[in-house]
Design an enzyme around this catalytic site. Sequence first.
Site, mmCIF file in Angstrom:
data_model
loop_
_atom_site.group_PDB
_atom_site.id
_atom_site.type_symbol
_atom_site.label_atom_id
_atom_site.label_comp_id
_atom_site.label_asym_id
_atom_site.label_seq_id
_atom_site.Cartn_x
_atom_site.Cartn_y
_atom_site.Cartn_z
ATOM 1 N N LYS A 52 0.838 -1.206 0.000
ATOM 2 C CA LYS A 52 0.000 0.000 0.000
ATOM 3 C C LYS A 52 0.874 1.257 0.000
ATOM 4 O O LYS A 52 0.589 2.231 -0.716
ATOM 5 C CB LYS A 52 -0.950 -0.020 1.216
ATOM 6 C CG LYS A 52 -2.039 -1.075 1.066
ATOM 7 C CD LYS A 52 -2.821 -1.338 2.342
ATOM 8 C CE LYS A 52 -3.777 -2.514 2.113
ATOM 9 N NZ LYS A 52 -4.500 -2.936 3.326
ATOM 10 N N GLN A 96 -4.873 -1.676 9.473
ATOM 11 C CA GLN A 96 -4.660 -2.999 8.881
ATOM 12 C C GLN A 96 -5.224 -4.066 9.827
ATOM 13 O O GLN A 96 -4.861 -4.126 10.990
ATOM 14 C CB GLN A 96 -3.158 -3.222 8.629
ATOM 15 C CG GLN A 96 -2.843 -4.502 7.897
ATOM 16 C CD GLN A 96 -3.396 -4.520 6.463
ATOM 17 O OE1 GLN A 96 -3.326 -3.545 5.737
ATOM 18 N NE2 GLN A 96 -3.965 -5.651 6.074
ATOM 19 N N ASP A 119 -11.478 2.456 3.954
ATOM 20 C CA ASP A 119 -11.783 1.021 3.798
ATOM 21 C C ASP A 119 -13.296 0.772 3.792
ATOM 22 O O ASP A 119 -13.746 -0.319 3.448
ATOM 23 C CB ASP A 119 -11.156 0.221 4.954
ATOM 24 C CG ASP A 119 -9.872 -0.483 4.530
ATOM 25 O OD1 ASP A 119 -9.669 -0.650 3.313
ATOM 26 O OD2 ASP A 119 -9.084 -0.880 5.416
#
Length: 282
Positions: A52, A96, A119
């Site tokens: 990422k 994460q 997200d």
Amino acid sequence: MNLIDGRAVASRLRARLKEEVKGLQAEKGITPGLGVILVGEDPASKVYVGMKEKACKEIGIRSYVYRLPQDTSEEEILRLIDYLNKNPEVNGILVQLPLPGHVSTEKVLESLSPDKDVDGFHPYNVGRLVAGNPSFIPCTPLGIIKLLDEYGIPIEGKEAVVVGRSNIVGKPISLLLLQRNATVTICHSRTRDLPAVIHRAQILVVAVGRARMVKGEWIREGAVVIDVGVNRLEDGSLCGDVDFREASKRASFITPVPGGVGPMTITMLLHNTIQAARLQMG
Ligand code: NDP
């Protein structure tokens, strides 16, 4: 059979996103920023965060990665999120997953500012998706829809079957297909006669995490097959949840693993981060 080349689509989209970032800088003096929080030493998570970070750099998004030790307290994580929520240079925030067991994932996700939740896991964004008025859409499902669109595959009126009901893939992709007027069936570990249900699918999405679980003969002739699964075999190679070789004899379109859905996921994270920057600009 047509191969759905996720790498090619992702690289085209990333080139476009790079131009968009340049435009934002030139016209508004803004460089989008993404804050990433990684807690602990999970090897897969470390790889994903590294990917990422690299992807952000390539298209000109600034990334701020916080690598925290495994024993970081929930309170410390919440403090960091509060800081990032208030930091105007950070447009998107990503935690994460999975988090260590002593940390409540729910609490952490709910502490994110919904307009930085790139997200799309905050209940506010989940709710908007359910209501059919999404703002941030989770990256993997959004990537799947983009792939279908890029290949001109119609969704409306199709019989769609989704195998898997996780919050990150199965549920949101089912909602997106529904929003695009497919007739959607969701399968899970308690579904009876899975082969028969899968055989109804004109669009099949499989997100289970079991190597080659879906057999070629279960696939309806001409179906579009989207394989989300990523499984490591004993020889170290990767494979999907679908028996690719057999399924590709029946499918009209199929995604390979690797090189199908995977490359789209991070691309959609970049897309959502730019969207966040625009949103915050007003
Ligand atoms: P989860 O483990 O959260 O969910 C798996 C789902 O599969 C569950 O809903 C489970 O049902 C269902 N399931 C398990 N066994 C069966 C079975 N025998 N028959 C039917 N359904 C079954 O996984 P994720 O959604 O997080 O991920 C799925 C896969 O996709 C993984 O391989 C993951 O690595 C991959 N992935 C890939 C991404 C990418 O970018 N390419 C991104 C995210 C995930 P139940 O709910 O009943 O337990």
